[in-house]
Motif scaffolding. Structure first.
Motif, short mmCIF file in Angstrom:
data_model
loop_
_atom_site.label_atom_id
_atom_site.label_comp_id
_atom_site.label_asym_id
_atom_site.label_seq_id
_atom_site.Cartn_x
_atom_site.Cartn_y
_atom_site.Cartn_z
N SER A 101 0.81 -1.22 0.00
CA SER A 101 0.00 0.00 0.00
C SER A 101 0.85 1.27 0.00
O SER A 101 0.32 2.37 -0.05
N ARG A 102 2.17 1.12 0.06
CA ARG A 102 3.00 2.33 0.04
C ARG A 102 3.15 2.91 -1.36
O ARG A 102 2.86 2.24 -2.35
N TYR A 103 3.65 4.15 -1.40
CA TYR A 103 3.85 4.84 -2.67
C TYR A 103 5.34 4.94 -2.99
O TYR A 103 6.17 4.90 -2.09
N PRO A 104 5.66 5.08 -4.28
CA PRO A 104 7.08 5.10 -4.67
C PRO A 104 7.91 6.09 -3.86
O PRO A 104 9.06 5.82 -3.53
N ALA A 105 7.34 7.27 -3.56
CA ALA A 105 8.12 8.29 -2.86
C ALA A 105 8.58 7.81 -1.49
O ALA A 105 9.53 8.35 -0.93
N GLN A 106 7.90 6.78 -0.95
CA GLN A 106 8.29 6.31 0.38
C GLN A 106 9.38 5.24 0.32
O GLN A 106 9.74 4.67 1.33
N LEU A 107 9.86 4.95 -0.88
CA LEU A 107 10.85 3.88 -1.02
C LEU A 107 12.22 4.44 -1.39
O LEU A 107 12.33 5.51 -1.97
N SER A 108 13.25 3.66 -1.06
CA SER A 108 14.60 4.03 -1.49
C SER A 108 14.77 3.68 -2.96
O SER A 108 13.95 2.97 -3.54
N GLY A 109 15.85 4.18 -3.56
CA GLY A 109 16.12 3.91 -4.97
C GLY A 109 16.19 2.42 -5.27
O GLY A 109 15.65 1.95 -6.27
N GLY A 110 16.84 1.67 -4.38
CA GLY A 110 16.98 0.23 -4.59
C GLY A 110 15.63 -0.47 -4.51
O GLY A 110 15.32 -1.36 -5.30
N GLN A 111 14.80 -0.04 -3.55
CA GLN A 111 13.47 -0.64 -3.42
C GLN A 111 12.63 -0.34 -4.65
O GLN A 111 11.90 -1.19 -5.14
N ARG A 112 12.76 0.89 -5.15
CA ARG A 112 11.99 1.24 -6.35
C ARG A 112 12.43 0.37 -7.53
O ARG A 112 11.59 -0.06 -8.32
N GLN A 113 13.72 0.12 -7.63
CA GLN A 113 14.17 -0.71 -8.75
C GLN A 113 13.66 -2.14 -8.57
O GLN A 113 13.32 -2.81 -9.54
N ARG A 114 13.52 -2.60 -7.33
CA ARG A 114 12.93 -3.92 -7.10
C ARG A 114 11.47 -3.94 -7.58
O ARG A 114 11.00 -4.92 -8.15
N ILE A 115 10.77 -2.85 -7.33
CA ILE A 115 9.38 -2.76 -7.79
C ILE A 115 9.32 -2.78 -9.32
O ILE A 115 8.49 -3.46 -9.91
N ALA A 116 10.23 -2.05 -9.94
CA ALA A 116 10.26 -2.04 -11.42
C ALA A 116 10.52 -3.45 -11.94
O ALA A 116 9.95 -3.86 -12.96
N ILE A 117 11.36 -4.20 -11.25
CA ILE A 117 11.65 -5.58 -11.67
C ILE A 117 10.42 -6.47 -11.43
O ILE A 117 10.06 -7.29 -12.28
N ALA A 118 9.75 -6.26 -10.30
CA ALA A 118 8.55 -7.05 -10.02
C ALA A 118 7.49 -6.79 -11.09
O ALA A 118 6.85 -7.71 -11.60
N ARG A 119 7.32 -5.52 -11.45
CA ARG A 119 6.33 -5.18 -12.47
C ARG A 119 6.68 -5.86 -13.79
O ARG A 119 5.81 -6.33 -14.52
N ALA A 120 7.99 -5.90 -14.11
CA ALA A 120 8.40 -6.49 -15.38
C ALA A 120 8.19 -8.00 -15.39
O ALA A 120 7.96 -8.59 -16.44
N LEU A 121 8.30 -8.64 -14.22
CA LEU A 121 8.28 -10.11 -14.21
C LEU A 121 6.94 -10.72 -13.84
O LEU A 121 6.77 -11.92 -13.90
N VAL A 122 5.98 -9.88 -13.44
CA VAL A 122 4.74 -10.43 -12.90
C VAL A 122 3.96 -11.23 -13.95
O VAL A 122 3.22 -12.15 -13.62
N LEU A 123 4.16 -10.92 -15.22
CA LEU A 123 3.48 -11.70 -16.27
C LEU A 123 4.28 -12.92 -16.68
O LEU A 123 3.92 -13.62 -17.62
N ARG A 124 5.41 -13.16 -15.97
CA ARG A 124 6.29 -14.26 -16.33
C ARG A 124 6.72 -14.20 -17.79
O ARG A 124 6.50 -15.15 -18.57
N PRO A 125 7.28 -13.08 -18.23
CA PRO A 125 7.73 -12.97 -19.61
C PRO A 125 8.91 -13.92 -19.83
O PRO A 125 9.51 -14.39 -18.87
N ARG A 126 9.21 -14.18 -21.09
CA ARG A 126 10.33 -15.07 -21.40
C ARG A 126 11.64 -14.29 -21.42
O ARG A 126 12.70 -14.85 -21.27
#
Ligand SMILES: Nc1ncnc2c1ncn2[C@@H]1O[C@H](COP(=O)(O)OP(=O)(O)OP(=O)(O)O)[C@@H](O)[C@H]1O
Ligand SMILES: Nc1ncnc2c1ncn2[C@@H]1O[C@H](COP(=O)(O)OP(=O)(O)O)[C@@H](O)[C@H]1O
Ligand code: SF4
Ligand code: SF4
Ligand SMILES: [Mg+2]
Ligand SMILES: [Mg+2]
Lengths: 318, 313
Positions: B145-170
């Protein structure tokens, strides 16, 4: 005698509740002909330290120091006028983003000449001759043509060379460079750093180089100060720091690097868990304690630098 | 042989840039004849100086830009013929700046759920897949439930990776994924990417100007110069015995943290590459420290993955 002597530098921003300590205890010294690197991760206080030395802090900042001397002279109590004379003449500075310090409306030549005539007087032509000579020195081909160009007509690497040449216009004794190659390609970075190191040695400059890149530190620094959460946590001769880092943070940082030949490809890299603390008012003690596996009760009280000449700020013996 | 994950042939991208109101338009050849093949499960590193065309190539591979010529086949399918949703299931990007790539007004749970919602996945399944994905990138699902502004740079990059992988792309395409991060955070993200790659059998394209990072993570490496791949080789071979003069200069300029070695002379001069004015013959010749007469006249042939006259007998 050292050229620059900084002891117990503290800088805070804001007032009351919103106060933050950006620099909580920076101490280091720099001799003529020496390159000293300040290294640390973003926000640790490197730029604020350099701005504090130059007397260029933003309004609303408070600066305190036990000692702040340039060439034996106390610079903590100089008036703005005196400080500005010093900056224009004996101390020069290079910033990360050259476009912020170059005026887009004037040619390279007129900006370089102005720096000299304003502080040292003399004719504009003499200043332009000196500018052309320095542009040649920093490896710019056809300096005469460059003098007539505007900043946006130059590539990032060329602009940074121009900045270096401009910083040398008044024969400074101390050059402070804040991340001068961070925005550049590795190839251009190597060229610029090589140039800086050569000029530093030839002219006997004191060079205070700020960077977040341990590779840069290893290759150009004689001595290095590692900053973390506003404090200098380790200060040592470069070879000693890399051979036997003493502060747990420095050790952790070096283990995070994928060093070819030392770390096998694909092998897990070291990491430092957790985050840098917020330096709220009243924060004291070791800023690394929330991430340090050796932390103990004493770490919450102020920790002194010890172990000269390889100084480190930690309660645990290294 | 099985179909490679990505097959790129003679790919070109030209931009037309107008200078001012009356200036003559310039043709920028950002990608200029790239042929590449990436086997399934491999990691390809792409290196080269700023402006050499890495991100343009990335956008072509992602199907975010139409090619001027040539083709990109992803898992044997022509990307330009697939719709957005089908593309999203095949290949996903992670970009450099975790600050601007996440919508500041959405919670991180919503951000990671977005690709699922776009595919028509709904309700409870979305929530459980988001929670699972967050866990996999090392973010506690409580933080959804948190927003990007509440995260560190590394955490945000983890979110970007999670978003990229959630569809299980090849395929995962990372364009400078750690360049905006501090080294202690960079190492965490590199470790995470390595783990995910193995556990999900991802094919990865990893673009970076940090050669030490690429050496660490890539199986094969492509070196780009002015829109072309001038050398391509197994990572170990490329770093141990670079063959192209540009690759050699690039490697020479890496400042490893080894004190006492000083700063090397890279020997590239101060002429900078300009993609709107590509030199004839070998495009590297104005900067090449070992150029011969032929170099400014004839385009070098590609021999064993490298394009240089000195390498052809
Ligand atoms: N939309 C566009 N319009 C015009 N020119 C463009 C466009 N996008 C990219 N270019 C140009 O194409 C060339 C390649 O750019 P690209 O962004 O691919 O470089 P890069 O290798 O990713 O660089 P960096 O390392 O700086 O990210 C550059 O000269 C760039 O200015
Ligand atoms: N003008 C300012 N007002 C308030 N805080 C500032 C200001 N400038 C810097 N800071 C804070 O001081 C700390 C150190 O910043 P800085 O010296 O710029 O870090 P770096 O080591 O990355 O150069 C950071 O927490 C930063 O947010
Ligand atoms: S002072 Fe304490 S917390 Fe800080 S580095 Fe040393 S042991 Fe760790
Ligand atoms: S072809 Fe000639 S100019 Fe090009 S890289 Fe080889 S030697 Fe250098
Ligand atoms: Mg800074
Ligand atoms: Mg790019």
């Amino acid at each position: 005698m050292s050229l620059l002597e900084i002891e117990g530098l503290e800088v805070t921003f804001g007032q009351g509740e919103g106060r933050v300590a950006a620099v909580r205890g920076a101490s280091f010294s720099l001799a003529r002909g020496e390159t000293h690197c300040i290294v640390g991760e973003s926000g640790c206080g490197k730029s604020v330290t350099s701005l504090a030395i130059m007397g260029l802090l933003a309004r609303g900042a408070t600066r305190q120091a036990k000692r702040m001397e340039f060439d034996g002279r106390d610079i903590s109590r100089l008036t703005e006028r005196e400080m500005s004379r010093l900056r224009g003449h004996r101390i020069a500075m290079i910033f990360q983003e050259p476009m912020t310090s170059l005026n887009p409306a004037y040619t390279i030549g007129s900006q370089m000449a102005e720096v000299r005539t304003r502080h040292l007087g003399g004719t504009k032509q003499a200043a332009l001759d000196r500018a052309a000579e320095l542009l040649g020195r920093v490896g710019i081909t056809a300096p005469g043509m460059r003098l007539g160009q505007f900043p946006h007509q130059l590539s990032g690497g060329l602009r940074q060379r121009v900045m270096i040449a401009m910083a040398l216009m008044n024969d400074p004794e101390l050059l402070i460079a804040d991340e001068p190659t961070t925005a550049l390609d590795v190839t251009i970075q190597a060229q610029i750093l090589r140039l800086l190191a050569q000029l530093q040695a030839e002219l006997g400059l004191g060079l205070l180089l700020i960077t977040h890149d341990l590779g840069v530190v290893a290759r150009v620094a004689h001595r290095v100060s590692v900053m973390y959460a506003g404090e200098v946590v380790e200060n040592a001769a470069t070879a000693d720091l890399f051979a036997a880092p003493r502060h747990p943070y420095t050790r952790g940082l070096l283990e995070c690097l994928p060093i070819p030949g030392k770390v096998a490809p694909g092998a897990p890299l070291g990491s430092i868990p957790g985050m840098v603390p917020k330096l709220t008012p009243g924060f004291t003690g070791c800023g690394f304690r929330s991430r340090c596996s050796l932390a103990r009760a004493e770490c919450a009280a102020p920790v002194a630098l010890r172990g000269a000449p390889h100084l480190y700020r930690c309660v645990v013996d290294a | 042989m099985s179909t490679p994950a990505i097959e790129i042939r003679d790919l070109e991208k030209r931009f037309i840039v107008k200078q001012g109101l009356f200036g003559t338009p310039r043709h920028v050849r950002a990608v200029d004849g790239v042929t590449l093949s990436i086997p399934t499960g491999a990691t390809l590193g792409i290196v080269g100086e700023s402006g050499c065309g890495k991100s343009t190539l990335a956008r072509l591979i992602l199907g975010l830009l139409p090619a001027s010529a040539g083709s990109v086949l992803v898992e044997g399918q022509d990307l330009s013929r697939l719709d957005r949703r089908a593309r999203a299931r095949l290949i996903q990007p992670v970009f450099q700046d975790p600050f601007s790539s996440l919508n500041p007004r959405r919670s991180i749970g919503d951000i990671v759920a977005m690709p699922l919602v776009a595919q028509g996945v709904a309700g409870r399944e979305t929530r459980s897949r988001v929670a699972e994905m967050l866990e996999q990138v090392g973010i506690s699902p409580d933080m959804a439930s948190r927003y990007p502004a509440q995260l560190s740079g590394g955490q945000r990059q983890r979110i970007a990776i999670a978003r990229a992988l959630v569809l299980r792309p090849r395929i995962l395409l990372c364009d400078e994924p750690t360049s905006a991060l501090d080294v202690s955070v960079q190492s965490q993200i590199l470790n995470l990417l390595a783990d995910l790659r193995r556990s999900l059998n991802l094919t990865t394209i990893f673009i970076s100007h940090n050669l030490a990072v690429v050496e660490h993570i890539a199986d094969t490496v492509a070196v780009m110069y002015l829109g072309r791949i001038v050398e391509e080789a197994q990572a170990q071979a490329l770093f141990a015995t670079p063959r192209h003069p540009y690759t050699r200069a690039l490697l020479a300029s890496v400042l490893t943290p080894e004190p006492g070695l000083g700063v090397p002379d890279v020997g590239l001069g101060d002429v900078l590459p300009d993609p709107s004015n590509i030199p004839p013959g070998c495009r590297f010749h104005p900067r090449c420290p070992v150029a011969i007469a032929r170099c400014s006249l004839q385009t070098p042939p590609r021999v064993d993955g490298a394009e240089c006259h000195l390498l052809s007998a």
